[in-house]
Design a protein around this motif. Structure first.
Motif, PDB file in Angstrom:
ATOM      1  N   ASN A 158       0.837  -1.190   0.000  1.00 40.24           N
ATOM      2  CA  ASN A 158       0.000   0.000   0.000  1.00 40.24           C
ATOM      3  C   ASN A 158       0.873   1.242   0.000  1.00 40.24           C
ATOM      4  O   ASN A 158       1.863   1.303   0.707  1.00 40.24           O
ATOM      5  N   PHE A 159       0.475   2.231  -0.780  1.00 42.16           N
ATOM      6  CA  PHE A 159       1.124   3.526  -0.776  1.00 42.16           C
ATOM      7  C   PHE A 159       0.203   4.490  -0.031  1.00 42.16           C
ATOM      8  O   PHE A 159      -0.976   4.577  -0.333  1.00 42.16           O
ATOM      9  N   TRP A 160       0.758   5.181   0.937  1.00 42.20           N
ATOM     10  CA  TRP A 160      -0.013   6.067   1.806  1.00 42.20           C
ATOM     11  C   TRP A 160       0.513   7.493   1.711  1.00 42.20           C
ATOM     12  O   TRP A 160       1.714   7.709   1.532  1.00 42.20           O
TER      13      TRP A 160
ATOM     14  N   PRO B 263      -9.939   0.396   5.804  1.00 40.12           N
ATOM     15  CA  PRO B 263      -8.668  -0.104   5.267  1.00 40.12           C
ATOM     16  C   PRO B 263      -7.850   0.954   4.523  1.00 40.12           C
ATOM     17  O   PRO B 263      -6.678   0.775   4.293  1.00 40.12           O
ATOM     18  N   ARG B 264      -8.472   2.063   4.150  1.00 41.73           N
ATOM     19  CA  ARG B 264      -7.787   3.100   3.381  1.00 41.73           C
ATOM     20  C   ARG B 264      -7.633   4.429   4.096  1.00 41.73           C
ATOM     21  O   ARG B 264      -7.102   5.375   3.530  1.00 41.73           O
ATOM     22  N   PHE B 265      -8.095   4.563   5.336  1.00 36.84           N
ATOM     23  CA  PHE B 265      -8.049   5.844   6.029  1.00 36.84           C
ATOM     24  C   PHE B 265      -7.731   5.624   7.502  1.00 36.84           C
ATOM     25  O   PHE B 265      -8.345   4.779   8.151  1.00 36.84           O
ATOM     26  N   ASN B 266      -6.747   6.380   8.019  1.00 38.45           N
ATOM     27  CA  ASN B 266      -6.469   6.298   9.453  1.00 38.45           C
ATOM     28  C   ASN B 266      -6.259   7.688  10.036  1.00 38.45           C
ATOM     29  O   ASN B 266      -5.974   8.643   9.328  1.00 38.45           O
ATOM     30  N   VAL B 267      -6.436   7.762  11.342  1.00 39.17           N
ATOM     31  CA  VAL B 267      -6.232   9.002  12.072  1.00 39.17           C
ATOM     32  C   VAL B 267      -5.568   8.645  13.400  1.00 39.17           C
ATOM     33  O   VAL B 267      -5.879   7.617  13.998  1.00 39.17           O
ATOM     34  N   GLY B 268      -4.605   9.457  13.823  1.00 43.03           N
ATOM     35  CA  GLY B 268      -3.903   9.156  15.064  1.00 43.03           C
ATOM     36  C   GLY B 268      -3.031  10.309  15.509  1.00 43.03           C
ATOM     37  O   GLY B 268      -3.115  11.419  14.973  1.00 43.03           O
ATOM     38  N   VAL B 269      -2.208  10.040  16.491  1.00 42.72           N
ATOM     39  CA  VAL B 269      -1.240  11.014  16.974  1.00 42.72           C
ATOM     40  C   VAL B 269       0.155  10.440  16.770  1.00 42.72           C
ATOM     41  O   VAL B 269       0.347   9.230  16.787  1.00 42.72           O
ATOM     42  N   ALA B 270       1.105  11.323  16.578  1.00 42.36           N
ATOM     43  CA  ALA B 270       2.484  10.895  16.378  1.00 42.36           C
ATOM     44  C   ALA B 270       3.424  11.888  17.052  1.00 42.36           C
ATOM     45  O   ALA B 270       3.103  13.072  17.188  1.00 42.36           O
ATOM     46  N   TYR B 271       4.571  11.383  17.471  1.00 47.73           N
ATOM     47  CA  TYR B 271       5.626  12.234  18.016  1.00 47.73           C
ATOM     48  C   TYR B 271       6.893  11.946  17.227  1.00 47.73           C
ATOM     49  O   TYR B 271       7.343  10.809  17.148  1.00 47.73           O
TER      50      TYR B 271
ATOM     51  N   VAL C 149      -3.293  12.291   9.830  1.00 50.13           N
ATOM     52  CA  VAL C 149      -4.342  11.678   9.019  1.00 50.13           C
ATOM     53  C   VAL C 149      -3.654  11.005   7.842  1.00 50.13           C
ATOM     54  O   VAL C 149      -2.783  11.597   7.197  1.00 50.13           O
ATOM     55  N   GLY C 150      -4.027   9.752   7.554  1.00 53.74           N
ATOM     56  CA  GLY C 150      -3.408   9.024   6.457  1.00 53.74           C
ATOM     57  C   GLY C 150      -4.443   8.459   5.506  1.00 53.74           C
ATOM     58  O   GLY C 150      -5.556   8.103   5.900  1.00 53.74           O
ATOM     59  N   TYR C 151      -4.060   8.373   4.234  1.00 53.66           N
ATOM     60  CA  TYR C 151      -4.942   7.831   3.203  1.00 53.66           C
ATOM     61  C   TYR C 151      -4.129   6.940   2.265  1.00 53.66           C
ATOM     62  O   TYR C 151      -3.071   7.338   1.783  1.00 53.66           O
ATOM     63  N   ALA C 152      -4.623   5.728   2.012  1.00 57.67           N
ATOM     64  CA  ALA C 152      -3.957   4.791   1.100  1.00 57.67           C
ATOM     65  C   ALA C 152      -4.549   4.940  -0.290  1.00 57.67           C
ATOM     66  O   ALA C 152      -5.748   5.088  -0.450  1.00 57.67           O
ATOM     67  N   PHE C 153      -3.681   4.895  -1.291  1.00 52.06           N
ATOM     68  CA  PHE C 153      -4.169   4.945  -2.670  1.00 52.06           C
ATOM     69  C   PHE C 153      -3.545   3.840  -3.482  1.00 52.06           C
ATOM     70  O   PHE C 153      -2.706   3.123  -3.043  1.00 52.06           O
TER      71      PHE C 153
END
Length: 170
Positions: A34-36, A141-149, A166-170
């Motif tokens: 997957n490419f995100w 399966p194609r969209f995520n949301v979270g926190v990162a440091y 926020v991430g999206y797979a294409f």
């Protein structure tokens, strides 16, 4: 500020165009590549002073080896402070691991990730080991949301960046 608003609006339009995947039964197979694209907005911490809103735009190539374990083969990102854009650009190249939980509800899964690699900032002109740790919810399966440091340190200069991602797979 107009550029940031434009980027955020484009991300919202891209996500809303795929909202129908929330109720689908589509799953990512464990052998899928997957490419995100990831967009992070947040604040700087550490020795970085007088910062505005921080922005992180990245691309990653992910391979799930197992239903719960994957590898972010390559993750490249550009990170900058919107208040001092030209002086604060940091380029990063990393690799890392990604863990996913069993399905929580619908198609949603929790995730956690860790990546490490090399980051280079132009002012001050320094390169160093950089790392990122994050957690969140893979809504579809194609969209995520979270926190990162994200953080990097060179000699006595340490910078961190905590952000909503926020991430999206294409």
């Amino acid at each position: 500020m107009k550029k940031i608003l434009f980027v955020v609006l484009m991300a919202v339009f891209a996500v809303s165009a795929n909202a129908q995947l929330v109720t689908s039964n589509r799953t990512i197979h464990s052998d899928a590549h997957n490419f995100w694209v990831d967009l992070g907005l947040g604040a700087y911490t550490g020795d970085y002073k007088n910062g505005g809103l921080g922005m992180d735009l990245g691309f990653r190539w992910n391979k799930m080896f197992h239903e719960y374990v994957g590898w972010d083969i390559i993750k490249v990102a550009a990170q900058a402070d919107t208040k001092h854009f030209k002086e604060s650009i940091t380029l990063k190249a990393m690799t890392g691991v990604r863990f996913e939980s069993p399905v929580l509800f619908g198609n949603s899964k929790a995730y956690a990730n860790f990546a490490g690699g090399y980051g280079y900032t132009f002012d001050p002109k320094k390169g160093a080991f950089t790392w990122e740790i994050g957690a969140g919810l893979k809504v579809t399966p194609r969209f995520n949301v979270g926190v990162a440091y994200d953080a990097w340190s060179k000699n006595s200069f340490t910078t961190g960046f905590i952000n909503l991602k926020v991430g999206y797979a294409f």
